[in-house]
Design a protein around this motif. Structure first.
Motif, PDB file in Angstrom:
ATOM      1  N   GLU A 289     -45.040  -6.472 -35.132  1.00 20.30           N
ATOM      2  CA  GLU A 289     -44.968  -5.015 -35.131  1.00 20.30           C
ATOM      3  C   GLU A 289     -46.242  -4.393 -35.707  1.00 20.30           C
ATOM      4  O   GLU A 289     -46.921  -4.985 -36.547  1.00 20.30           O
ATOM      5  CB  GLU A 289     -43.745  -4.544 -35.913  1.00 20.30           C
ATOM      6  CG  GLU A 289     -42.426  -4.961 -35.281  1.00 20.30           C
ATOM      7  CD  GLU A 289     -41.217  -4.508 -36.067  1.00 20.30           C
ATOM      8  OE1 GLU A 289     -40.107  -4.659 -35.545  1.00 20.30           O
ATOM      9  OE2 GLU A 289     -41.378  -4.017 -37.206  1.00 20.30           O
ATOM     10  N   LEU A 290     -46.541  -3.164 -35.275  1.00 14.22           N
ATOM     11  CA  LEU A 290     -47.756  -2.468 -35.701  1.00 14.22           C
ATOM     12  C   LEU A 290     -47.598  -1.792 -37.061  1.00 14.22           C
ATOM     13  O   LEU A 290     -48.585  -1.468 -37.700  1.00 14.22           O
ATOM     14  CB  LEU A 290     -48.146  -1.413 -34.653  1.00 14.22           C
ATOM     15  CG  LEU A 290     -48.494  -1.953 -33.262  1.00 14.22           C
ATOM     16  CD1 LEU A 290     -48.812  -0.794 -32.321  1.00 14.22           C
ATOM     17  CD2 LEU A 290     -49.671  -2.919 -33.338  1.00 14.22           C
ATOM     18  N   GLY A 291     -46.379  -1.535 -37.481  1.00 11.99           N
ATOM     19  CA  GLY A 291     -46.157  -0.890 -38.770  1.00 11.99           C
ATOM     20  C   GLY A 291     -46.230   0.620 -38.694  1.00 11.99           C
ATOM     21  O   GLY A 291     -46.534   1.222 -37.659  1.00 11.99           O
ATOM     22  N   ALA A 292     -45.986   1.256 -39.834  1.00 12.20           N
ATOM     23  CA  ALA A 292     -45.910   2.718 -39.886  1.00 12.20           C
ATOM     24  C   ALA A 292     -47.235   3.380 -39.529  1.00 12.20           C
ATOM     25  O   ALA A 292     -47.259   4.506 -39.005  1.00 12.20           O
ATOM     26  CB  ALA A 292     -45.460   3.160 -41.276  1.00 12.20           C
ATOM     27  N   ASP A 293     -48.353   2.712 -39.806  1.00 10.30           N
ATOM     28  CA  ASP A 293     -49.660   3.313 -39.563  1.00 10.30           C
ATOM     29  C   ASP A 293     -50.212   3.010 -38.174  1.00 10.30           C
ATOM     30  O   ASP A 293     -51.326   3.405 -37.848  1.00 10.30           O
ATOM     31  CB  ASP A 293     -50.666   2.818 -40.622  1.00 10.30           C
ATOM     32  CG  ASP A 293     -50.257   3.214 -42.032  1.00 10.30           C
ATOM     33  OD1 ASP A 293     -49.649   4.298 -42.169  1.00 10.30           O
ATOM     34  OD2 ASP A 293     -50.537   2.451 -42.972  1.00 10.30           O
ATOM     35  N   GLY A 294     -49.472   2.299 -37.354  1.00 10.58           N
ATOM     36  CA  GLY A 294     -49.933   1.966 -36.011  1.00 10.58           C
ATOM     37  C   GLY A 294     -49.950   3.174 -35.099  1.00 10.58           C
ATOM     38  O   GLY A 294     -49.341   4.211 -35.391  1.00 10.58           O
ATOM     39  N   PRO A 295     -50.640   3.077 -33.967  1.00 12.92           N
ATOM     40  CA  PRO A 295     -50.722   4.206 -33.039  1.00 12.92           C
ATOM     41  C   PRO A 295     -49.403   4.441 -32.324  1.00 12.92           C
ATOM     42  O   PRO A 295     -48.584   3.545 -32.157  1.00 12.92           O
ATOM     43  CB  PRO A 295     -51.804   3.750 -32.048  1.00 12.92           C
ATOM     44  CG  PRO A 295     -51.740   2.251 -32.087  1.00 12.92           C
ATOM     45  CD  PRO A 295     -51.383   1.894 -33.501  1.00 12.92           C
ATOM     46  N   GLY A 296     -49.239   5.681 -31.872  1.00 11.07           N
ATOM     47  CA  GLY A 296     -48.048   6.034 -31.104  1.00 11.07           C
ATOM     48  C   GLY A 296     -46.794   6.055 -31.953  1.00 11.07           C
ATOM     49  O   GLY A 296     -46.834   6.101 -33.180  1.00 11.07           O
ATOM     50  N   GLY A 297     -45.691   6.035 -31.315  1.00 15.26           N
ATOM     51  CA  GLY A 297     -44.419   6.021 -32.034  1.00 15.26           C
ATOM     52  C   GLY A 297     -43.839   7.407 -32.203  1.00 15.26           C
ATOM     53  O   GLY A 297     -44.427   8.427 -31.839  1.00 15.26           O
ATOM     54  N   VAL A 298     -42.660   7.435 -32.798  1.00 16.26           N
ATOM     55  CA  VAL A 298     -41.876   8.657 -32.975  1.00 16.26           C
ATOM     56  C   VAL A 298     -41.540   8.800 -34.450  1.00 16.26           C
ATOM     57  O   VAL A 298     -41.160   7.828 -35.108  1.00 16.26           O
ATOM     58  CB  VAL A 298     -40.582   8.585 -32.124  1.00 16.26           C
ATOM     59  CG1 VAL A 298     -39.607   9.690 -32.500  1.00 16.26           C
ATOM     60  CG2 VAL A 298     -40.928   8.674 -30.639  1.00 16.26           C
TER      61      VAL A 298
END
Length: 410
Positions: free
Chosen positions: A180-189
């Motif tokens: 997983e990219l984590g909270a600081d990764g790009p995109g997401g909701v």
């Protein structure tokens, strides 16, 4: 997505690892899922796609990112991929990671069993709805459990972690995983947007049910609970009155009736006042118009008087006003049996509230028991007002009125 029940189905077929994700196939499957179940479309299209060779099949994080194995996409028919899309978005819509955080610490640590229980909650609904899913899916019947349950109820019946197991990501069991990219990764909701997506989806489900008459039972239950959460009205009413009484009783003032304990130290030459915490005065305005049910009013009134006794507001500090379009009786009570309900005509609780505020002993709190079909004062009044609304769908009072809904027959 799902791990096997019995002999595992390999997540990857033979041959070299695909160099690229077949996005056309993956997005065709999402389109197919959204077209067949339009009430899920907004949620499905909110998922951001992240290709990952590390994820076994497909999974989601709590930020609404969908991690997809290129090999899994190549090996899975479009119809089954559509079912996987619905499965993964169901984890997020049903707030599985938030619910998992409320489990015991021991259960949270065994996130595999949690994930299996969650898959059981989802898959029996999807299969009953005719959605094809890949082989090896988890279902309640594999563990001797009944269909139609929630994962919290399934969890005790899930045996110790098997060798082959699912991992739908932190969007399901709540535990971050390496791919997983984590909270600081790009995109997401974000959290607020996720809440809006859940509510929008629930409303779309309700509209779909009204227009087409069919919605899977699991989704229907979820939408109803989201849009009309089950609340213990007695606890809510008690809490509202307690808070109002505590707020009103929190005021302090000085009095010379009971001199301060420091007065003797001054040799009697100076008398100091002491601080006192007055008990609040309460007025209960009861709607006695013809549209009110006596059973609901009696139950609500009993709860109010019980709370007032507990917080120490009793005797001549509680006034009850029976009111329809006019105020008929004003009595001082200590229990529900002393109340006399008179009236039966039209309805105007604004008259009752004004009468309560005009009493010689002005109340700090006004509790209104009504079905809501009444005028209210046009502006906030100078005390706390708590309304217990009785009936099926009572209209909302003004925003400055604290509201508790009492279901019919409660």
């Amino acid at each position: 997505m799902d791990g096997p029940a019995g002999p595992p189905r390999p997540a990857a077929g033979p041959g070299p690892e695909p160099t690229r994700l077949d996005r056309a196939k993956l997005l065709a499957a999402r389109y197919r899922a959204a077209e067949a179940r339009p009430y899920l479309a907004s949620a499905l299209y909110a998922l951001a796609v992240v290709p990952s060779r590390a994820v076994p099949t497909m999974g989601v994080d709590r930020h609404w990112r969908a991690y997809v194995s290129p090999r899994f996409v190549d090996d899975t028919p479009v119809a089954e991929l559509a079912g996987v899309w619905v499965h993964e978005v169901a984890h997020l819509l049903r707030d599985h990671h938030g619910r998992a955080a409320r489990l015991s610490a021991a259960d949270q640590r065994d996130h595999v069993r949690v994930n299996i229980a969650q898959d059981c909650e989802i898959n029996d609904d999807l299969l009953a709805d005719g959605l094809p899913l890949p082989e090896g899916r988890m279902e309640p019947r594999l563990f001797g459990l009944p269909a139609g349950g929630l994962f919290e109820a399934y969890l005790p019946g899930i045996p110790p972690t098997p060798r082959h197991h699912p991992d739908c990501g932190s969007g399901a069991h709540g535990v971050p995983v390496p791919w997983e990219l984590g909270a600081d990764g790009p995109g997401g909701v974000g959290r607020m947007e996720a809440g809006a997506l859940r509510r929008q989806t629930a409303q779309a489900m309700r509209a779909h049910r009204r227009s087409r008459g069919h919605l899977p039972a699991g989704w229907q239950r979820w939408a109803d609970e989201l849009l009309e959460p089950a609340v213990d009205w007695r606890r809510a009413l008690s809490g509202a009155v307690r808070e109002a009484a505590a707020w009103a009783g929190g005021a302090v003032d000085y009095t010379y009736r009971r001199p301060s304990r420091r007065t003797p130290a001054l040799g009697g030459r100076v008398v100091l006042p002491s601080l006192r915490r007055p008990l609040p005065r309460v007025a209960v305005v009861i709607d006695t118009s013809g549209s009110m049910g006596e059973a609901e009013l009696a139950a609500a009134l009993a709860e109010v008087t019980g709370v007032l006794r507990e917080v120490g507001v009793r005797g001549n500090r509680v006034a009850v006003l029976a009111c329809d379009a006019d105020v008929h009786t004003v009595t001082r009570v200590t229990r529900a049996e002393q109340v006399v309900l008179e009236g039966g005509g039209g309805t105007d609780m604004a008259v009752g509230i004004r009468a309560a505020l005009g009493l010689p002993d002005r109340p700090d709190i006004v509790v209104v028991l009504t079905d809501g079909y009444t005028p209210w004062p046009p502006e906030p009044v100078s005390c706390r007002v708590v309304a217990a609304l009785v009936g099926e769908t009572p209209p909302d009072p003004p925003g400055w009125v604290e509201t508790v809904r009492v279901p019919p027959g409660a």
